[in-house]
Design a protein around this motif. Structure first.
Motif, PDB file in Angstrom:
ATOM      1  N   ALA A 160       0.815  -1.222   0.000  1.00 49.42           N
ATOM      2  CA  ALA A 160       0.000   0.000   0.000  1.00 49.42           C
ATOM      3  C   ALA A 160       0.842   1.262   0.000  1.00 49.42           C
ATOM      4  N   MET A 161       2.038   1.182   0.577  1.00 50.00           N
ATOM      5  CA  MET A 161       2.934   2.333   0.642  1.00 50.00           C
ATOM      6  C   MET A 161       3.807   2.467  -0.602  1.00 50.00           C
ATOM      7  N   GLY A 162       3.561   1.615  -1.591  1.00 54.65           N
ATOM      8  CA  GLY A 162       4.336   1.675  -2.819  1.00 54.65           C
ATOM      9  C   GLY A 162       5.684   0.996  -2.712  1.00 54.65           C
ATOM     10  N   ARG A 163       5.875   0.209  -1.661  1.00 58.02           N
ATOM     11  CA  ARG A 163       7.127  -0.522  -1.483  1.00 58.02           C
ATOM     12  C   ARG A 163       6.909  -1.986  -1.843  1.00 58.02           C
ATOM     13  N   HIS A 164       7.998  -2.729  -1.991  1.00 56.07           N
ATOM     14  CA  HIS A 164       7.844  -4.122  -2.416  1.00 56.07           C
ATOM     15  C   HIS A 164       7.256  -4.939  -1.274  1.00 56.07           C
ATOM     16  N   PRO A 165       6.152  -5.654  -1.530  1.00 56.85           N
ATOM     17  CA  PRO A 165       5.492  -6.400  -0.447  1.00 56.85           C
ATOM     18  C   PRO A 165       6.363  -7.490   0.167  1.00 56.85           C
ATOM     19  N   LEU A 166       7.243  -8.111  -0.648  1.00 56.63           N
ATOM     20  CA  LEU A 166       8.097  -9.159  -0.094  1.00 56.63           C
ATOM     21  C   LEU A 166       9.077  -8.598   0.935  1.00 56.63           C
ATOM     22  N   ALA A 167       9.467  -7.326   0.777  1.00 59.58           N
ATOM     23  CA  ALA A 167      10.344  -6.700   1.766  1.00 59.58           C
ATOM     24  C   ALA A 167       9.622  -6.569   3.101  1.00 59.58           C
ATOM     25  N   GLY A 168       8.327  -6.255   3.057  1.00 62.87           N
ATOM     26  CA  GLY A 168       7.542  -6.173   4.286  1.00 62.87           C
ATOM     27  C   GLY A 168       7.413  -7.526   4.951  1.00 62.87           C
ATOM     28  N   ILE A 169       7.160  -8.560   4.139  1.00 60.55           N
ATOM     29  CA  ILE A 169       7.057  -9.916   4.681  1.00 60.55           C
ATOM     30  C   ILE A 169       8.380 -10.338   5.299  1.00 60.55           C
ATOM     31  N   ALA A 170       9.495 -10.018   4.616  1.00 57.08           N
ATOM     32  CA  ALA A 170      10.818 -10.375   5.124  1.00 57.08           C
ATOM     33  C   ALA A 170      11.107  -9.689   6.452  1.00 57.08           C
ATOM     34  N   ALA A 171      10.797  -8.394   6.545  1.00 58.70           N
ATOM     35  CA  ALA A 171      11.051  -7.642   7.778  1.00 58.70           C
ATOM     36  C   ALA A 171      10.249  -8.226   8.943  1.00 58.70           C
ATOM     37  N   ALA A 172       8.975  -8.543   8.685  1.00 56.40           N
ATOM     38  CA  ALA A 172       8.128  -9.092   9.746  1.00 56.40           C
ATOM     39  C   ALA A 172       8.577 -10.499  10.132  1.00 56.40           C
ATOM     40  N   PHE A 173       8.928 -11.316   9.153  1.00 53.06           N
ATOM     41  CA  PHE A 173       9.411 -12.672   9.421  1.00 53.06           C
ATOM     42  C   PHE A 173      10.698 -12.628  10.239  1.00 53.06           C
ATOM     43  N   ALA A 174      11.562 -11.677   9.915  1.00 49.16           N
ATOM     44  CA  ALA A 174      12.810 -11.509  10.675  1.00 49.16           C
ATOM     45  C   ALA A 174      12.519 -11.154  12.121  1.00 49.16           C
ATOM     46  N   GLY A 175      11.518 -10.303  12.349  1.00 56.13           N
ATOM     47  CA  GLY A 175      11.169  -9.920  13.714  1.00 56.13           C
ATOM     48  C   GLY A 175      10.479 -11.023  14.478  1.00 56.13           C
ATOM     49  N   VAL A 176       9.514 -11.675  13.825  1.00 57.19           N
ATOM     50  CA  VAL A 176       8.733 -12.715  14.500  1.00 57.19           C
ATOM     51  C   VAL A 176       9.588 -13.937  14.814  1.00 57.19           C
ATOM     52  N   SER A 177      10.354 -14.399  13.827  1.00 61.07           N
ATOM     53  CA  SER A 177      11.058 -15.672  13.968  1.00 61.07           C
ATOM     54  C   SER A 177      12.555 -15.508  14.205  1.00 61.07           C
ATOM     55  N   GLY A 178      13.205 -14.629  13.439  1.00 58.59           N
ATOM     56  CA  GLY A 178      14.632 -14.405  13.635  1.00 58.59           C
ATOM     57  C   GLY A 178      14.931 -13.717  14.953  1.00 58.59           C
ATOM     58  N   GLY A 179      14.005 -12.864  15.399  1.00 60.87           N
ATOM     59  CA  GLY A 179      14.162 -12.168  16.672  1.00 60.87           C
ATOM     60  C   GLY A 179      13.369 -12.819  17.782  1.00 60.87           C
ATOM     61  N   PHE A 180      13.181 -14.147  17.673  1.00 63.34           N
ATOM     62  CA  PHE A 180      12.344 -14.870  18.621  1.00 63.34           C
ATOM     63  C   PHE A 180      12.854 -14.736  20.061  1.00 63.34           C
ATOM     64  N   GLY A 181      14.164 -14.625  20.227  1.00 69.38           N
ATOM     65  CA  GLY A 181      14.737 -14.532  21.566  1.00 69.38           C
ATOM     66  C   GLY A 181      14.790 -13.122  22.102  1.00 69.38           C
ATOM     67  N   ALA A 182      14.268 -12.157  21.362  1.00 69.72           N
ATOM     68  CA  ALA A 182      14.278 -10.755  21.802  1.00 69.72           C
ATOM     69  C   ALA A 182      12.846 -10.303  22.061  1.00 69.72           C
ATOM     70  N   ASN A 183      12.616  -9.749  23.240  1.00 67.97           N
ATOM     71  CA  ASN A 183      11.291  -9.213  23.560  1.00 67.97           C
ATOM     72  C   ASN A 183      11.383  -8.475  24.881  1.00 67.97           C
ATOM     73  N   PHE A 184      10.823  -7.275  24.942  1.00 69.61           N
ATOM     74  CA  PHE A 184      10.841  -6.557  26.213  1.00 69.61           C
ATOM     75  C   PHE A 184       9.571  -6.813  27.023  1.00 69.61           C
TER      76      PHE A 184
END
Length: 516
Positions: A160-184
């Protein structure tokens, strides 16, 4: 000028390597076929290794580990008789389908669409990436909610912001799964890991007690680190590489982001009010010390607490009810059949994932029953123990070994149940505390999640990507996530070593050293 040339050559080399990985990976068979082939390989290996006796002690039983032959008549009969329950009992399947029933109503009614429109008006474009990654990290608090909510919505928002949707999926996947051990935000994972850590530490010191939030300060600081690192990788590496990847999927069902009408805004406010009222009722029901939503020990975040076990049904209700309210008030739903049709459409989009989940469930069950995963983990830990390296290098070795084992054994608690009884006592004898050992485990356990097709939610992310780019395959996703995985593994390891070196507290009642 020379620096710019060198930088351009470096980026070009990285792009060529990732493109090669993507090409090779996409030539692999369909993920469902890979899982089927992997299961057959496990069968053969179980037959071979079952012929040997191992001195390796299984920390779960205290007895010598035995590899079970899955190619006997009895094992094959059990495989056939339990095939249905193996599939229906596959945990990610229920999580995804139940949550998507509610999300489907909210999506097709227009509730999510209007919410995104309003959110995009107040979110600065420059902060979109870190905002997505931060939300993805916090989603761990609600167990697996990030996989079914944050990741697909991130693709929609970027598009919707005119950016590549796969980049959004990658960023979220990195946070959800790659950053699984990080959370405040403390979650059920903290006491779960702590329970294994404490029992392992009591092998050496029967009186020792480990605080469930012994890594809280470190995981909180790690949240900021992962957000900043993931932000840089997304905007500087992933999205530029995706510039030549054409969005050729069926985007007709995606929300349009024109202006919000007065009627839509009123309906959204009403539906949001219903959602807030539901959350308030949930709070009132959970707050009392004797609430039935609490575990027997009175804890709300314990994995055994009914509240934690109800996360997925709560997601269903908190999207289904407001979605229905919005749909009927704004006019997208004329009758109850329209609501049911919306749920049917959301299930239709999950058909490919259901097929992959069937074969994935069979593979994971075979891998667990054979005990080959346990053998791999324990033997690797014993090799590391025998090397008797200095404490700092040992911590790095634990992180690397955990990341490697994670490619084959996805469950965080299952791996720690195997590795904890070896790592924790071993490092206690090197004067390293169980708290630091657990922190090292969390780093390794997170970093390689996003590059292994054997992770149960990996096929689901492939499906999300195929909505925008039809020919997305395993290679596409691995190549897209590999920069995150490498950066997290190296950067997060250095971050832990620096954190340790500065003596910043790891968490509540935590220490770095253990005095024998």
């Amino acid at each position: 000028m020379q620096q710019q040339v060198d930088s351009g050559q470096s980026k070009g080399a990285v792009t060529r390597i990732l493109n090669s990985i993507e090409t090779v990976g996409n030539k692999l068979p369909d993920p469902a076929v890979i899982f089927l082939g992997a299961m057959l390989i496990i069968w053969v290996l179980s037959a071979v290794f079952s012929q040997f006796q191992f001195d390796t002690i299984d920390p779960r039983t205290g007895e010598a580990l035995v590899v079970h032959n899955l190619m006997t008549g009895d094992a094959f009969a059990n495989f056939l008789s339990s095939m249905v329950t193996t599939f229906t009992g596959f945990a990610p399947l229920g999580v995804v389908l139940v949550a998507m029933l509610g999300v489907g109503v909210a999506e097709h009614s227009g509730f999510i669409n209007t919410g995104l429109k309003l959110m995009l008006k107040v979110t600065p474009a420059k902060l979109l990436t870190p905002s997505i990654i931060l939300i993805a990290i916090v989603s761990h608090t609600a167990t697996d909610a990030g996989y079914v909510l944050v990741i697909p919505l991130a693709g929609v928002i970027f598009y919707a912001m005119g950016r590549h949707p796969l980049a959004g999926i990658a960023a979220a996947f990195a946070g959800v799964s790659g950053g699984f051990g990080a959370n405040f935000v403390p979650s059920g994972l903290d006491p779960l890991l702590q329970s294994f850590t404490q029992s392992a530490a009591q092998i050496i010191d029967p009186e020792i007690a480990v605080n469930p939030l012994n890594n809280w300060f470190f995981t909180s600081a790690s949240s900021l680190f992962i957000v900043l690192l993931g932000w840089y990788i997304t905007d500087k590496i992933i999205e530029p590489r995706l510039q030549n990847t054409q969005v050729d999927g069926d985007t007709s069902s995606l929300p349009s982001f024109d202006e919000v009408t007065a009627k839509e805004k009123r309906s959204f406010l009403l539906a949001s009010g219903v959602m807030i009222a539901g959350l308030a009722l949930l709070y009132l029901a959970s707050a009392p010390a004797d609430s039935p939503m609490r575990a027997a020990n009175g804890d709300l975040t314990d994995f055994k607490a009914p509240l934690m076990q109800s996360i997925v049904p709560l997601i269903f209700l908190l999207f289904w009810i407001p979605g229905a309210v919005y749909g009927f008030t704004v006019g997208t739903f004329k009758a109850t059949k329209d609501m049911i049709d919306a749920m049917s459409k959301s299930m239709g989009s999950m058909a490919y994932y259901i097929v992959m989940a069937f074969f994935c469930a069979l593979f994971i069950a075979a891998f667990g029953k054979s005990n080959l995963g346990a053998l791999l983990a324990i033997e690797g830990a014993e090799v590391l123990k025998a090397m008797a390296l200095p404490s700092g290098i040992t911590i790095v070795g634990i992180i690397l070994l955990t990341a490697f084992v994670n490619l084959f054994v996805g469950s965080s608690s299952a791996k720690w149940a195997l590795l904890g009884p070896i790592f924790v006592p071993m490092l206690m004898q090197l004067n390293i505390s169980p708290d630091l050992t657990q922190a090292a485990y969390r780093v390794g356990d997170s970093s390689s999640n996003i590059i292994t097709p054997l992770m149960p939610y990996f096929p689901l992310v492939v499906v999300y990507c195929q909505k925008y780019v039809k020919n997305t395959g395993i290679g596409t996703l691995i190549a897209m996530m590999l920069p995150y995985s490498i950066a997290f593994l190296i950067g997060w390891t250095l971050f832990l070593l620096a954190y340790w070196g500065l003596g910043i507290p790891l968490g509540l009642q935590a220490s770095y050293s253990y005095g024998l």
